[in-house]
Design an enzyme around this catalytic site. Structure first.
Site, PDB file in Angstrom:
ATOM      1  N   ARG A 121       0.807  -1.226   0.000  1.00 61.96           N
ATOM      2  CA  ARG A 121       0.000   0.000   0.000  1.00 61.96           C
ATOM      3  C   ARG A 121       0.845   1.282   0.000  1.00 61.96           C
ATOM      4  NH1 ARG A 121      -3.032  -3.327   3.678  1.00 61.96           N
ATOM      5  NH2 ARG A 121      -4.986  -4.010   2.708  1.00 61.96           N
ATOM      6  N   LYS A 143       2.930  11.212 -11.331  1.00 62.46           N
ATOM      7  CA  LYS A 143       2.083  10.353 -12.157  1.00 62.46           C
ATOM      8  C   LYS A 143       2.792   9.023 -12.383  1.00 62.46           C
ATOM      9  CE  LYS A 143      -0.856  13.264 -15.065  1.00 62.46           C
ATOM     10  NZ  LYS A 143      -1.164  13.602 -16.469  1.00 62.46           N
ATOM     11  N   LYS A 227       6.991  22.890 -14.196  1.00 59.74           N
ATOM     12  CA  LYS A 227       6.128  21.772 -13.831  1.00 59.74           C
ATOM     13  C   LYS A 227       5.838  21.771 -12.337  1.00 59.74           C
ATOM     14  CE  LYS A 227       4.958  17.015 -14.539  1.00 59.74           C
ATOM     15  NZ  LYS A 227       5.205  15.760 -15.284  1.00 59.74           N
ATOM     16  N   ARG A 241      -3.597  21.504 -13.886  1.00 59.47           N
ATOM     17  CA  ARG A 241      -2.577  20.548 -14.311  1.00 59.47           C
ATOM     18  C   ARG A 241      -2.891  19.936 -15.672  1.00 59.47           C
ATOM     19  NH1 ARG A 241       0.564  15.849 -10.763  1.00 59.47           N
ATOM     20  NH2 ARG A 241       1.747  15.028 -12.524  1.00 59.47           N
ATOM     21  N   HIS A 252      -1.153  10.048 -27.626  1.00 58.91           N
ATOM     22  CA  HIS A 252      -1.474   8.708 -27.136  1.00 58.91           C
ATOM     23  C   HIS A 252      -2.186   7.882 -28.211  1.00 58.91           C
ATOM     24  CE1 HIS A 252      -1.277  10.118 -22.664  1.00 58.91           C
ATOM     25  NE2 HIS A 252      -0.093   9.990 -23.213  1.00 58.91           N
TER      26      HIS A 252
END
Length: 363
Positions: A121, A143, A227, A241, A252
């Site tokens: 976790r 991310k 950033k 963001r 993508h």
């Protein structure tokens, strides 16, 4: 040593930018409440170059480093490869205070970060990026994700590192194609947030491509500052963001249609940014001059602008599954000017098809 602070309340951290910084990672780890065992995740390209240096630094600081080497490339951003990392972590007995260290490019950072976020976790995570793309973008902001056959980065978590060590010297061994891929993300920061930086890139394009150390250090530092400022305002991408996704919606789709092998991520982002610039000007959101400036800088850095022969319907299929889709509508990040963007869903399929036809046209 240059430092950029990412301010996120109780999980703030520092980005260190230092020549030969790989040798300082162990010393920095001593300042944190870590257990003795550490897992370094890297790939077969980076391992022979830098894994030994990093492991020596970690060992000299009193830790016990273990190294796991995975195959290079986007194919390793998968649940199957993540399972290999989980198995290694369990077999060597990593506990909740044992750090997982990502040594590599964006794929390794995303993979190792996803495992760190979910193993027990959550265990400490350290980023040591070795590509320009990872140094200026993917190693900062928390991310983490792996891909699914139906789409990119669909399985992941927001999980911040404890520290990021950026060593510009490792870029000396970076292949030319990978350096240029990183420049796509660099250009993105100028487009979305800093017209002055965009102008700096335009004026220093030749020096950047020649890997001038002073110019590269300036570029890396400014990207990290930009950033960090965005992430500090919106850690989990609920508002501002989203501007960091400029060019990524189309990118993508391009990656997906190409099987994550024909264009690397940075090249796909370059195509996506050119597409977003074309869409912005066609919608009247920005001037033709601004759109052309983006096109010219991408070209000056040796980046692709189009994906000739790709199927428009295939690309649109990936757009529909993009993780930025909300209520079946894509959140498009589009230009208002160099240094200023907006987020909108008010884009018709017909307008998208027109741009896609320009991006896929074969001459």
């Amino acid at each position: 040593m240059g430092e950029v602070r990412v301010s996120l309340a109780d999980h703030s951290y520092t980005i260190y930018i230092q020549a030969a910084g790989l040798k300082q990672v162990g010393r920095l780890m001593q300042e944190m409440p870590f257990s003795k065992k550490a897992l370094i995740v890297t790939d077969a390209n980076v391992s022979p170059l830098y894994a030994g240096i990093l492991a020596d630094s970690v060992a000299t600081a009193g830790f016990i480093p273990h190294i796991l080497v995975v195959e290079p490339g986007e194919g390793s951003k998968s649940l199957a490869t993540a399972d290999k990392v989980f198995t290694k972590a369990i077999s060597i007995g990593l506990d909740r205070r044992s750090p997982i260290i990502a040594l590599g490019g964006g794929v390794i950072g995303d993979l190792a970060g996803f495992v760190a976020a979910t193993y027990l976790r959550g265990v400490p995570f350290i980023q040591v990026p070795t590509t320009l793309l990872a140094q200026v973008d993917s190693s900062v902001g928390g991310k983490t994700a792996v891909n699914h056959p139906l789409g990119k980065n669909l399985i992941g978590a927001f999980y911040q590192p404890q520290l990021v060590m950026i060593d510009p010297l490792v870029l000396d061994t970076l292949p030319e194609r990978e350096l240029k891929a990183g420049l796509a993300e660099v250009i993105k920061y100028g487009v979305i947030a800093d017209a002055g930086f965009f102008d700096y890139l335009t004026r220093h394009a030749d020096m950047i491509l020649k890997r001038n150390p002073g110019v590269l250090a300036e570029v890396i530092s400014r990207c990290c500052q930009l950033k960090a400022a965005v992430v500090a305002q919106d850690e989990r991408e609920t508002s501002v963001r989203m501007i960091l996704n400029f060019g990524h919606t189309i990118a993508h789709a391009v990656e997906g249609v190409g099987g994550y092998s024909e264009y690397n991520h940075g090249e796909a982002v370059a195509i996506g940014m050119y597409g977003a610039a074309l869409l912005s000007s066609s919608l009247g959101l920005c001037s033709t001059a601004a759109s052309t400036a983006v096109q010219q800088l991408l070209a000056a850095m040796g980046l692709p602008l189009t994906a000739p022969g790709y199927g428009i319907n295939e690309l649109l299929g990936y757009l529909a599954r993009d993780k930025k889709v909300v209520d079946s509508k894509v959140n498009w990040v589009l230009m208002q000017d160099i240094g200023r963007v907006t987020i909108t869903q008010d884009v018709s399929e017909e307008q998208i098809r027109v741009v896609m036809s320009q991006l896929t046209r074969t001459n």
